[in-house]
Design an enzyme around this catalytic site. Structure first.
Site, PDB file in Angstrom:
ATOM      1  N   GLU A  35       0.877  -1.362   0.078  1.00 10.27           N
ATOM      2  CA  GLU A  35      -0.076  -0.108   0.007  1.00 10.27           C
ATOM      3  C   GLU A  35       0.890   1.195   0.083  1.00 10.27           C
ATOM      4  O   GLU A  35       1.686   1.299   1.036  1.00 10.27           O
ATOM      5  CB  GLU A  35      -0.757  -0.086   1.297  1.00 10.27           C
ATOM      6  CG  GLU A  35      -1.729   0.957   1.258  1.00 10.27           C
ATOM      7  CD  GLU A  35      -2.710   1.179   2.405  1.00 10.27           C
ATOM      8  OE1 GLU A  35      -2.958   0.195   3.152  1.00 10.27           O
ATOM      9  OE2 GLU A  35      -3.596   2.201   2.590  1.00 10.27           O
ATOM     10  N   ARG A 261       5.019 -12.604  10.049  1.00 10.42           N
ATOM     11  CA  ARG A 261       5.656 -11.409   9.689  1.00 10.42           C
ATOM     12  C   ARG A 261       7.163 -11.272  10.256  1.00 10.42           C
ATOM     13  O   ARG A 261       7.449 -12.276  11.196  1.00 10.42           O
ATOM     14  CB  ARG A 261       5.211 -10.474  10.568  1.00 10.42           C
ATOM     15  CG  ARG A 261       3.584 -10.011  10.177  1.00 10.42           C
ATOM     16  CD  ARG A 261       3.096  -8.960  11.059  1.00 10.42           C
ATOM     17  NE  ARG A 261       3.630  -7.622  10.769  1.00 10.42           N
ATOM     18  CZ  ARG A 261       2.820  -6.863   9.787  1.00 10.42           C
ATOM     19  NH1 ARG A 261       2.074  -7.325   8.935  1.00 10.42           N
ATOM     20  NH2 ARG A 261       3.413  -5.748   9.514  1.00 10.42           N
ATOM     21  N   LYS A 271       4.392   0.286   9.503  1.00 12.68           N
ATOM     22  CA  LYS A 271       4.288   1.721   8.944  1.00 12.68           C
ATOM     23  C   LYS A 271       3.586   2.736   9.909  1.00 12.68           C
ATOM     24  O   LYS A 271       4.168   3.816   9.703  1.00 12.68           O
ATOM     25  CB  LYS A 271       3.488   1.697   7.581  1.00 12.68           C
ATOM     26  CG  LYS A 271       4.556   1.245   6.316  1.00 12.68           C
ATOM     27  CD  LYS A 271       3.747   1.413   5.024  1.00 12.68           C
ATOM     28  CE  LYS A 271       3.007  -0.060   4.811  1.00 12.68           C
ATOM     29  NZ  LYS A 271       2.146   0.114   3.694  1.00 12.68           N
TER      30      LYS A 271
HETATM   31  P1  ATP Z   1       2.313  -2.255   7.912  1.00 15.18           P
HETATM   32  O1  ATP Z   1       1.925  -3.083   9.065  1.00 15.18           O
HETATM   33  O2  ATP Z   1       3.874  -1.992   8.194  1.00 15.18           O
HETATM   34  O3  ATP Z   1       1.631  -1.248   7.610  1.00 15.18           O
HETATM   35  P2  ATP Z   1       1.300  -3.821   5.866  1.00 15.18           P
HETATM   36  O4  ATP Z   1       0.916  -5.311   5.590  1.00 15.18           O
HETATM   37  O5  ATP Z   1       0.109  -2.873   6.140  1.00 15.18           O
HETATM   38  O6  ATP Z   1       2.349  -3.609   7.109  1.00 15.18           O
HETATM   39  P3  ATP Z   1       1.598  -3.493   3.157  1.00 15.18           P
HETATM   40  O7  ATP Z   1       2.082  -2.359   2.139  1.00 15.18           O
HETATM   41  O8  ATP Z   1       0.397  -3.749   2.859  1.00 15.18           O
HETATM   42  O9  ATP Z   1       1.926  -3.104   4.679  1.00 15.18           O
HETATM   43  O10 ATP Z   1       2.367  -4.848   2.900  1.00 15.18           O
HETATM   44  C1  ATP Z   1       2.881  -5.228   1.516  1.00 15.18           C
HETATM   45  C2  ATP Z   1       3.121  -6.667   1.650  1.00 15.18           C
HETATM   46  O11 ATP Z   1       4.086  -6.705   2.548  1.00 15.18           O
HETATM   47  C3  ATP Z   1       2.169  -7.497   2.195  1.00 15.18           C
HETATM   48  O12 ATP Z   1       1.907  -8.738   1.455  1.00 15.18           O
HETATM   49  C4  ATP Z   1       2.388  -7.727   3.699  1.00 15.18           C
HETATM   50  O13 ATP Z   1       2.093  -9.089   4.196  1.00 15.18           O
HETATM   51  C5  ATP Z   1       3.691  -7.774   3.560  1.00 15.18           C
HETATM   52  N1  ATP Z   1       4.436  -7.219   4.817  1.00 15.18           N
HETATM   53  C6  ATP Z   1       4.421  -6.098   5.466  1.00 15.18           C
HETATM   54  N2  ATP Z   1       4.889  -6.409   6.737  1.00 15.18           N
HETATM   55  C7  ATP Z   1       5.720  -7.327   6.975  1.00 15.18           C
HETATM   56  C8  ATP Z   1       6.472  -8.124   7.748  1.00 15.18           C
HETATM   57  N3  ATP Z   1       6.937  -7.362   8.969  1.00 15.18           N
HETATM   58  N4  ATP Z   1       6.870  -9.149   7.314  1.00 15.18           N
HETATM   59  C9  ATP Z   1       6.864  -9.847   6.361  1.00 15.18           C
HETATM   60  N5  ATP Z   1       5.738  -9.373   5.399  1.00 15.18           N
HETATM   61  C10 ATP Z   1       5.404  -8.187   5.589  1.00 15.18           C
HETATM   62 MG    MG Z   2      -1.728  -3.316   4.491  1.00 11.58          MG
END
Ligand code: ATP
Ligand code: MG
Length: 553
Positions: A35, A261, A271
C-alpha cells in the site's frame, strides 16, 4: 544456466512443487502488493524476497501491484520510493506496475453482480449501529434492518453512492454472508464505502472506494495470480477471500497462503509507527540511517545482497518470532569484511608530533586496500611530521596488557614507521592533547633492531588528512520489543546517534555517496548521501565485531 546455488526450501515452495507436480498449475504467478502509504521496511523486504524469489526460481512472474484503496493516506512519493526500493533490492517486476485502482471499474461491476445475486446490500445504519449489531467473539451478531432490501433497490442505492448522492458515513455496501459466523470478517463485511477523496491515480473519478478484502482477491484473480502470499494476520480473511472469488463470475482461482511477519529486535516494523517517528521528528526522515526502512538501511551502508542474504537466513515459516538485530548485522559484516577497501580514519583524535621527522617532508607510502586480497590493489597515504591517532591508543603508563603506545613503549603506525613517545602536553583538565615522539627511520616495512614494538595503530596525517564527521549509530530503541510497550516512542534510545569529529586519509575525499569502507579498527562505514568535498560525513554501518554479544564478558 549459471545458477547453481541451492534453492531455499520452505512450506510455500513445497505447496508450489506439489501444485506443479499435480498439474494444478503449469506456471507460477506471484505478486508483491504494497500500500503506498509509507516507505518500505525490512518486513517488506522479506515479502519481496519471497515473492520475487519464487518467481525467479520457478521461471514464473511476480507483479508489483499498488494496493491503493485508501487515497487519503497514500501519495505518489510513496509510490516512487517503493518502485525504487524494489529495483534497488535487485528485482524486476513483470510488465508494467499495476494498481488496484486500475480495476475500479471491474470491481464496481463485480459488486453489482453480488447485489444482483442477493449477496450484497446497501446498509444505511450508522457506523455505531453496524458495530453494535456485529456481536463479539463469543456472541453472534444480528442482522441489519437493511439486509433484506431487494436487489433492484440495492442496485439503485449503490449507483447513487457512486454518483455522490450519499454523504460519507451514511451508508456502505456490505456482503451478505453470515452474521453468526465464528469469523468476524464473515459477518457481512463492508466492501465499499463513500469517500470524497482525491486519488493519486484516478483523480476525482470515484467517491466510493472498495475495501481491501474485496479488492485484493479480485485483483489477484484478474492478474492470474496462482499463489497469493500474505502475513498471518490475514488467516481468517482467507474465508472472505475465497467467498468473493466463488461468488463472482471470474475464471481464476488464486489461493492465499500465510507466513509469519518479520519482527526485528530493538526496532518497529509497522508503517503506522514508522510514520509517527518521522512526523514527530524522532528521526530525520524516512531515510534516517537508524530507520528499519529500506531507504534508511541503504543510507546506513547496507547492500542489496546483504538484505537478500538476511532474508534467506531467516527463512519463511508460520511461526511468529523475533529476529535478533545481530542476524542482520552479521550479513553486512560478512560481505564487507570480504570486499570493503580498508582505509584509516581517526574518530577521537589527539595530535602526535614526530620531532625528528623533517618539517616539510611528505612521504607517500603504499598501503594495501585489503589484507587478504591483493587484487584489490593499494593506495598511497601521506606520512608527515604531525599525525593524529586515537586518544585511546595512548596512555602515559599502563600495564603489560596494553599493547598500544605509552611513554615507555613504542608502537607501529600502520603501513608506516615505529614511533616512541617522549613527553606529553595536556589541557587544563589534564587530558593529553599532544604526544611528542621520535621515529626510527629504519622501520619502514621491517622490525626495529632494538626497542621492539607490539602494537600497530591507525593514524592520519594532520596536514594532509581531511576533517570529517562520523555518525555512530546504535539501536533506535532501548527495549527489544518496543511495539509491545504502551508508549513505544518513550523507549527511543537517546544515544542512537552520536556524532563525532575527526580526520580521514585524503583519498577518502574523492569517494562517492554510499561508497563503503572498513576503517581499520573502528568499523565499517559508508559515505553519507549528504557528504560533500567541503564537509565529509561518514555513517557507521556496523561495528567490526558484534559488541552486543559480548556484553557480560
Ligand atoms: P504495515 O503494518 O507496516 O503497514 P502492511 O502489511 O500494512 O504493513 P503493506 O504495504 O500492505 O503493509 O504490505 C505489503 C506486503 O508486505 C504485504 O503482503 C504484507 O503482508 C507484507 N509485509 C508487511 N509487513 C511485513 C513484515 N513485517 N514481514 C513480512 N511481510 C510483511
Ligand atoms: Mg496493509
Amino acid at each position: 544456466m549459471a545458477e547453481t546455488a541451492p534453492r531455499p526450501t520452505n512450506f510455500i515452495r513445497q505447496i508450489i512443487d506439489k501444485d506443479l507436480a499435480s498439474g494444478l498449475h503449469t506456471k507460477v504467478a506471484t505478486r508483491f502488493p504494497p500500500e503506498p502509504n509509507g516507505y518500505l521496511h525490512m518486513g517488506h523486504a522479506k515479502s519481496i524476497c519471497l515473492n520475487f524469489g519464487i518467481a525467479e526460481d520457478y521461471q514464473g512472474t511476480c507483479n508489483l501491484r499498488f494496493d491503493d484503496t485508501n487515497p487519503e493516506k497514500e501519495n505518489i512519493d510513496f509510490v516512487n520510493s517503493i518502485k525504487h526500493d524494489v529495483h534497488w533490492l535487485g528485482f524486476e517486476w513483470n510488465g508494467d506496475v499495476r494498481y488496484s485502482s486500475d480495476y475500479f471499474d471491474r470491481l464496481y461491476a463485480y459488486a453489482c453482480e453480488l447485489i444482483e445475486k442477493g449477496l450484497a446490500y446497501v446498509d444505511f445504519s450508522s457506523p455505531e449501529q453496524v458495530r453494535e449489531l456485529r456481536g463479539t467473539l463469543t456472541e453472534p451478531g444480528q442482522n441489519s434492518p437493511y439486509r433484506d432490501t431487494a436487489p433492484e433497490e440495492n442496485l439503485a442505492h449503490f449507483e447513487k453512492m457512486k454518483a455522490g448522492e450519499y454523504k460519507e458515513g451514511t451508508c456502505s455496501l456490505r456482503a451478505k454472508i453470515d452474521m453468526a459466523s465464528p469469523f468476524m470478517c464473515m459477518r457481512d463485511p463492508v466492501i465499499y464505502r463513500v469517500k470524497f477523496a482525491h486519488h493519486h491515480q484516478t483523480g476525482d473519478k470515484w467517491c466510493i472506494y472498495p475495501m481491501y478484502d474485496f479488492t485484493h482477491c479480485i485483483s489477484d484473480a484478474i492478474e492470474g495470480i496462482t499463489h497469493s502470499l500474505c502475513t498471518l494476520e490475514f488467516q481468517d480473511n482467507r474465508r472472505l477471500y475465497d467467498w468473493v472469488i466463488e461468488n463472482i463470475s471470474i475464471d481464476c482461482t488464486p489461493r492465499q497462503y500465510e507466513f509469519s511477519r518479520l519482527n526485528l529486535e530493538y526496532t518497529v516494523l509497522s508503517k503506522r509507527k514508522l510514520i509517527l517517528l518521522v512526523d514527530e521528528k524522532h528521526v530525520n526522515g524516512w531515510d534516517d540511517p537508524r530507520m528499519p526502512t529500506i531507504a534508511g538501511i541503504r543510507r546506513r551502508g547496507y547492500t542489496p545482497a546483504s538484505i537478500r542474504e538476511f532474508c534467506k537466513r531467516i527463512g519463511v515459516t508460520k511461526m511468529d518470532n523475533m529476529v535478533e538485530m545481530s542476524m542482520l548485522e552479521a550479513c553486512i559484516r560478512d560481505e564487507l569484511n570480504q570486499n570493503a577497501p580498508r582505509r584509516m580514519a581517526v574518530l577521537d583524535p589527539i595530535k602526535v608530533v614526530i620531532e625528528n621527522y623533517p618539517d616539510d617532508k611528505i612521504e607517500w607510502l603504499d598501503a594495501p586496500n585489503h589484507p587478504n586480497d591483493e587484487n584489490m590493489g593499494a593506495r598511497k597515504i601521506p606520512m608527515t611530521r604531525e599525525v593524529y591517532i586515537e586518544a585511546e591508543d595512548f596512555r602515559e603508563s599502563a600495564n603489560k596488557k596494553f599493547k598500544r603506545m605509552t611513554l615507555d613503549k613504542g608502537v607501529r603506525l600502520r603501513n608506516s614507521y615505529c614511533i616512541y613517545a617522549d613527553r606529553v602536553e595536556k589541557d587544563a583538565e589534564g587530558n593529553v592533547t599532544t604526544v611528542y615522539c621520535h621515529y626510527d627511520p629504519d622501520t619502514l616495512g621491517k622490525d626495529p633492531v632494538e626497542n621492539k614494538v607490539k602494537g600497530v595503530i591507525h593514524w592520519v596525517s594532520a596536514s594532509e588528512g581531511k576533517p570529517a564527521r562520523f555518525n555512530l549509530y546504535d539501536r533506535l530503541f532501548t527495549h527489544p520489543n518496543p511495539a509491545a510497550q504502551e508508549d513505544f516512542a518513550a523507549t527511543i534510545n537517546p544515544e542512537s546517534l552520536i556524532m563525532v569529529n575527526g580526520f580521514v586519509e585524503p583519498e577518502l575525499s574523492k569517494g562517492e555517496a554510499l561508497e563503503r569502507f572498513q576503517f581499520e579498527r573502528t568499523g565499517y562505514f559508508c559515505i553519507d548521501t549528504e557528504s560533500s568535498q567541503e564537509k565529509l560525513v561518514f555513517n557507521r554501518t556496523v561495528e567490526l565485531r558484534d559488541t552486543w554479544a559480548k556484553i557480560g564478558d
